[in-house]
Structure formats: structure tokens, C-alpha cells
Design a protein around this motif. Structure first.
Motif, PDB file in Angstrom:
ATOM      1  N   ALA A  11      19.747  14.512  15.119  1.00  0.00           N
ATOM      2  CA  ALA A  11      20.889  13.952  15.499  1.00  0.00           C
ATOM      3  C   ALA A  11      20.829  13.631  17.013  1.00  0.00           C
ATOM      4  CB  ALA A  11      22.021  15.144  15.107  1.00  0.00           C
ATOM      5  N   GLY A  12      21.868  12.684  17.137  1.00  0.00           N
ATOM      6  CA  GLY A  12      21.860  12.435  18.631  1.00  0.00           C
ATOM      7  C   GLY A  12      21.088  11.355  19.105  1.00  0.00           C
ATOM      8  N   VAL A  13      20.117  10.769  18.415  1.00  0.00           N
ATOM      9  CA  VAL A  13      19.185   9.631  18.725  1.00  0.00           C
ATOM     10  C   VAL A  13      19.902   8.381  18.750  1.00  0.00           C
ATOM     11  CG1 VAL A  13      16.857   8.608  18.429  1.00  0.00           C
ATOM     12  CG2 VAL A  13      17.198  11.038  18.055  1.00  0.00           C
ATOM     13  N   LEU A  14      20.066   7.657  19.884  1.00  0.00           N
ATOM     14  CA  LEU A  14      20.994   6.580  19.873  1.00  0.00           C
ATOM     15  C   LEU A  14      20.083   5.275  20.451  1.00  0.00           C
ATOM     16  CD1 LEU A  14      23.891   8.200  21.815  1.00  0.00           C
ATOM     17  CD2 LEU A  14      23.550   7.723  19.390  1.00  0.00           C
ATOM     18  N   LEU A  15      20.631   4.197  20.398  1.00  0.00           N
ATOM     19  CA  LEU A  15      19.844   2.868  20.615  1.00  0.00           C
ATOM     20  C   LEU A  15      19.835   3.045  22.654  1.00  0.00           C
ATOM     21  CD1 LEU A  15      21.497   0.151  18.643  1.00  0.00           C
ATOM     22  CD2 LEU A  15      19.388   1.543  18.141  1.00  0.00           C
ATOM     23  N   ASP A  16      18.825   2.499  22.895  1.00  0.00           N
ATOM     24  CA  ASP A  16      18.806   2.444  24.368  1.00  0.00           C
ATOM     25  C   ASP A  16      19.520   1.030  24.763  1.00  0.00           C
ATOM     26  OD1 ASP A  16      16.581   0.717  23.805  1.00  0.00           O
ATOM     27  OD2 ASP A  16      15.227   2.019  24.811  1.00  0.00           O
ATOM     28  N   GLU A  17      19.231   0.488  25.931  1.00  0.00           N
ATOM     29  CA  GLU A  17      19.596  -0.748  26.168  1.00  0.00           C
ATOM     30  C   GLU A  17      19.192  -1.729  25.627  1.00  0.00           C
ATOM     31  OE1 GLU A  17      20.709  -3.469  30.169  1.00  0.00           O
ATOM     32  OE2 GLU A  17      19.785  -1.219  30.497  1.00  0.00           O
ATOM     33  N   VAL A  50      28.715  -9.818   2.293  1.00  0.00           N
ATOM     34  CA  VAL A  50      29.887  -8.891   1.486  1.00  0.00           C
ATOM     35  C   VAL A  50      29.789  -7.515   1.769  1.00  0.00           C
ATOM     36  CG1 VAL A  50      29.800 -10.724  -0.136  1.00  0.00           C
ATOM     37  CG2 VAL A  50      28.191  -8.801  -0.558  1.00  0.00           C
ATOM     38  N   GLY A  51      28.658  -7.050   2.486  1.00  0.00           N
ATOM     39  CA  GLY A  51      28.261  -5.665   2.705  1.00  0.00           C
ATOM     40  C   GLY A  51      27.492  -5.506   3.927  1.00  0.00           C
ATOM     41  N   VAL A  52      27.583  -4.320   4.806  1.00  0.00           N
ATOM     42  CA  VAL A  52      26.576  -4.024   5.468  1.00  0.00           C
ATOM     43  C   VAL A  52      26.602  -2.224   5.217  1.00  0.00           C
ATOM     44  CG1 VAL A  52      26.007  -3.534   7.911  1.00  0.00           C
ATOM     45  CG2 VAL A  52      27.220  -5.428   7.392  1.00  0.00           C
ATOM     46  N   VAL A  53      25.521  -1.980   4.623  1.00  0.00           N
ATOM     47  CA  VAL A  53      25.218  -0.712   4.152  1.00  0.00           C
ATOM     48  C   VAL A  53      24.226   0.146   5.070  1.00  0.00           C
ATOM     49  CG1 VAL A  53      24.284   0.894   2.171  1.00  0.00           C
ATOM     50  CG2 VAL A  53      25.415  -1.344   1.693  1.00  0.00           C
ATOM     51  N   SER A  54      24.497   1.238   5.526  1.00  0.00           N
ATOM     52  CA  SER A  54      23.580   1.791   6.531  1.00  0.00           C
ATOM     53  C   SER A  54      23.268   3.312   6.041  1.00  0.00           C
ATOM     54  CB  SER A  54      24.715   1.866   7.945  1.00  0.00           C
ATOM     55  OG  SER A  54      23.929   2.584   9.000  1.00  0.00           O
ATOM     56  N   SER A  55      22.029   3.714   6.673  1.00  0.00           N
ATOM     57  CA  SER A  55      21.766   5.043   6.964  1.00  0.00           C
ATOM     58  C   SER A  55      22.640   5.583   7.514  1.00  0.00           C
ATOM     59  CB  SER A  55      20.308   5.027   7.596  1.00  0.00           C
ATOM     60  OG  SER A  55      20.204   6.287   8.166  1.00  0.00           O
ATOM     61  N   PRO A  56      22.748   7.118   7.365  1.00  0.00           N
ATOM     62  CA  PRO A  56      23.781   7.775   8.157  1.00  0.00           C
ATOM     63  C   PRO A  56      23.537   8.022   9.659  1.00  0.00           C
ATOM     64  CG  PRO A  56      22.558   9.248   6.784  1.00  0.00           C
ATOM     65  CD  PRO A  56      22.118   7.819   6.377  1.00  0.00           C
ATOM     66  N   LEU A  57      22.311   7.916   9.957  1.00  0.00           N
ATOM     67  CA  LEU A  57      21.745   8.278  11.224  1.00  0.00           C
ATOM     68  C   LEU A  57      22.459   7.275  12.314  1.00  0.00           C
ATOM     69  CD1 LEU A  57      18.421   9.390  10.492  1.00  0.00           C
ATOM     70  CD2 LEU A  57      20.263  10.846  10.735  1.00  0.00           C
ATOM     71  N   GLU A  58      22.680   8.033  13.491  1.00  0.00           N
ATOM     72  CA  GLU A  58      23.748   7.112  14.590  1.00  0.00           C
ATOM     73  C   GLU A  58      22.929   5.984  14.893  1.00  0.00           C
ATOM     74  OE1 GLU A  58      22.545  10.505  14.609  1.00  0.00           O
ATOM     75  OE2 GLU A  58      24.113  11.475  15.878  1.00  0.00           O
ATOM     76  N   ARG A  59      21.555   5.744  14.911  1.00  0.00           N
ATOM     77  CA  ARG A  59      21.183   4.590  15.466  1.00  0.00           C
ATOM     78  C   ARG A  59      21.246   3.172  14.366  1.00  0.00           C
ATOM     79  NH1 ARG A  59      17.089   8.667  14.288  1.00  0.00           N
ATOM     80  NH2 ARG A  59      15.488   8.293  12.868  1.00  0.00           N
ATOM     81  N   CYS A  60      21.379   3.788  13.088  1.00  0.00           N
ATOM     82  CA  CYS A  60      21.592   2.706  12.121  1.00  0.00           C
ATOM     83  C   CYS A  60      22.964   2.275  12.145  1.00  0.00           C
ATOM     84  CB  CYS A  60      21.082   3.326  10.879  1.00  0.00           C
ATOM     85  SG  CYS A  60      19.206   3.206  10.612  1.00  0.00           S
ATOM     86  N   ARG A  61      23.774   3.206  12.247  1.00  0.00           N
ATOM     87  CA  ARG A  61      25.350   2.940  12.506  1.00  0.00           C
ATOM     88  C   ARG A  61      25.578   2.109  13.465  1.00  0.00           C
ATOM     89  NH1 ARG A  61      28.235   8.139   9.669  1.00  0.00           N
ATOM     90  NH2 ARG A  61      29.922   6.959   9.872  1.00  0.00           N
ATOM     91  N   GLN A  62      24.861   2.270  14.723  1.00  0.00           N
ATOM     92  CA  GLN A  62      25.304   1.485  15.834  1.00  0.00           C
ATOM     93  C   GLN A  62      24.626   0.192  15.616  1.00  0.00           C
ATOM     94  OE1 GLN A  62      22.772   4.183  18.801  1.00  0.00           O
ATOM     95  NE2 GLN A  62      24.687   3.679  20.085  1.00  0.00           N
ATOM     96  N   THR A  63      23.530   0.100  14.973  1.00  0.00           N
ATOM     97  CA  THR A  63      23.170  -1.177  14.697  1.00  0.00           C
ATOM     98  C   THR A  63      23.931  -2.093  13.660  1.00  0.00           C
ATOM     99  OG1 THR A  63      20.613  -0.406  15.234  1.00  0.00           O
ATOM    100  CG2 THR A  63      20.848  -2.559  13.932  1.00  0.00           C
ATOM    101  N   ALA A  64      24.489  -1.130  12.575  1.00  0.00           N
ATOM    102  CA  ALA A  64      25.349  -1.930  11.805  1.00  0.00           C
ATOM    103  C   ALA A  64      26.426  -2.548  12.376  1.00  0.00           C
ATOM    104  CB  ALA A  64      25.746  -0.840  10.625  1.00  0.00           C
ATOM    105  N   GLN A  65      27.122  -1.608  13.317  1.00  0.00           N
ATOM    106  CA  GLN A  65      28.411  -1.915  14.015  1.00  0.00           C
ATOM    107  C   GLN A  65      28.038  -3.313  15.106  1.00  0.00           C
ATOM    108  OE1 GLN A  65      31.560  -0.420  13.551  1.00  0.00           O
ATOM    109  NE2 GLN A  65      32.152  -2.609  14.531  1.00  0.00           N
ATOM    110  N   LEU A  66      27.089  -3.305  15.571  1.00  0.00           N
ATOM    111  CA  LEU A  66      26.706  -4.617  16.189  1.00  0.00           C
ATOM    112  C   LEU A  66      26.652  -5.859  15.301  1.00  0.00           C
ATOM    113  CD1 LEU A  66      24.407  -3.025  19.019  1.00  0.00           C
ATOM    114  CD2 LEU A  66      26.367  -4.017  19.502  1.00  0.00           C
TER     115      LEU A  66
END
Length: 235
Positions: free
Chosen positions: A25-31, A50-66
Motif C-alpha cells: 500500500a501507498g506506492v504512488l506515481l513519482d513526478e 465508455v469505461g476506465v476500469v482500474s486495479s485497486p492499487l493507488e498507482r493504477c487509480r492515480q493513472t486512471a484519474q489522469l
């Protein structure tokens, strides 16, 4: 069937330091990783997802949000546990240079179908759950939106490599021949008779042609005329 765009998360702090993050947990994207993910989002902005499906891990959710930040529509955003990272068990949190001294390392490189990580997951299980999840979501998006639907799955390197290997008809033992870089884009379409792989590991290039992609058809003998970008069609 619909079209799935496989996006690996951008570079993380763990990637930059050579650590196998696994499900930590807590592994995030760097700059750099944030810039990579934003660049993927810019490429995909021309495609109504129509959809953006993500792995539950933070780094994927960050990428999905961008990616979502640059979409003009309202794609659905489910989190899919079966697209999460491989459970590397006792290998998680160790450096790749240290892991390369383990007796299991060359087996991971040459015969991954025989690998079960200590107190972790079998690589064959990793592939079967992730492929099943992709096919399940793909069928659901097509049923709701039609065969022209395009959606994104944001996941991890080994997960995407295993999905691509399945789509290419490759044995899992050959999946280390595939490279999937941070925030790279790969494209698969699941037809009635077989999947077709339209791109792997791309980090540049126009994707607007996907906005007008039709249903998967028979393979064109000789290669066909290829796709036509939307901006060229309007010229």
C-alpha cells in the motif's frame, strides 16, 4: 466485441528505486510517472471511452484519474480486484538486484508457468484471473454500448503482459518476450473467432482512429489498408 486499451500505471517511487512493490500500500506515481500518465490521457482524449476500469492499487487509480481528467464524457469507473498486481509473496518489497540471486529467478524468466512465489501466487493463476476479468468487462461493455465501444483497463506490467500473451496465442512461458513500459498503451479487440492485437507498449502516436472503430472482422489478407485517423478523414 468491444476494444480494450490496456494501460500500465506510470512510473512509481518503487520502480525508480528498483523495488518490487507488489501489493504494498501507498506506492504512488513519482513526478515522471504523473507526466507519463497525463501523456497517455492526452492521447486518449480523442477517444470517447465508455469505461476506465482500474486495479485497486493507488498507482493504477492515480493513472486512471489522469486519463479521466481529459475525457469529455462520463465513463464508468469500476475497480476490479482481479486486475491487481501479482501476489509476489515473500518477494514483495525486495530489490530486483537481490531477487536476481534467488534460485527461482531463472525459472521466472524462462518457465513462468511453473512458478508459484513463496507464500504468494502462481503466475498461471495471475494470468487466468486477469484474462477472465478483461473478457468479462469487455463482453459487458459491448452488451451495453455495442461493438464499437472502447474502454480502458489500467493495471500492472506482468498482468498486462499475461493478457497480451493470451491474446497473441502465446504460452505463458513466452510472456517475458513482451515488454510493457510505464503508462504504455496496448490495444486488443476480442472477435468471435479470436482476439486481434492492434498495438503493444506504445507511448506515442495518434489514437483518434479508435473513435470510429467498427466491429472486429476477419483478418484482411495481405494486411489491408489500415486505419484512418479522424483528423485525416475530416480533411
Amino acid at each position: 466485441m468491444a476494444t480494450v486499451i490496456l494501460v500500465r500505471h506510470g512510473r512509481t517511487t518503487a520502480n525508480a528505486s528498483g523495488l518490487l512493490a507488489g501489493r504494498t500500500a501507498g506506492v504512488l506515481l513519482d513526478e515522471i510517472g504523473r507526466d507519463q500518465a497525463a501523456s497517455a490521457g492526452s492521447r486518449l482524449a480523442a477517444v470517447p471511452l465508455v469505461g476506465v476500469v482500474s486495479s485497486p492499487l493507488e498507482r493504477c487509480r492515480q493513472t486512471a484519474q489522469l486519463i479521466l481528467d481529459l475525457q469529455t464524457g462520463s465513463p464508468v469507473t469500476p475497480v476490479e480486484d482481479d486486475l491487481t498486481e501479482c501476489d509476489y509473496g515473500d518477494w514483495q518489497g525486495r530489490t530486483l538486484s537481490d531477487l536476481a540471486t534467488e534460485a527461482l529467478w531463472p525459472v521466472v524468466q524462462t518457465q513462468p508457468s511453473a512458478v508459484t512465489f513463496p507464500n504468494g501466487e502462481a503466475m498461471a493463476t495471475m494470468q487466468s484471473r486477469s484474462v477472465a476479468a478483461i473478457r468479462r468487462h469487455d463482453a459487458a461493455f459491448e452488451a451495453q454500448h455495442g461493438p464499437g465501444a472502447v474502454w480502458v483497463a489500467v493495471s500492472h506490467g506482468d498482468i498486462i503482459k499475461s493478457i497480451l500473451a493470451d491474446a497473441l496465442g502465446m504460452h505463458l512461458d513466452l510472456f517475458q518476450r513482451i515488454n510493457v513500459g510505464p503508462a504504455s498503451v496496448s490495444i486488443v479487440r476480442y472477435g468471435n473467432s479470436r482476439p486481434t492485437v492492434h498495438a503493444t507498449n506504445t507511448d506515442a502516436g495518434d489514437l483518434s482512429w479508435l473513435a470510429a472503430a467498427g466491429p472486429a472482422a476477419d483478418a484482411p489478407v495481405g494486411g489491408g489498408a489500415g486505419h484512418q485517423p479522424q483528423h485525416a478523414a475530416r480533411a
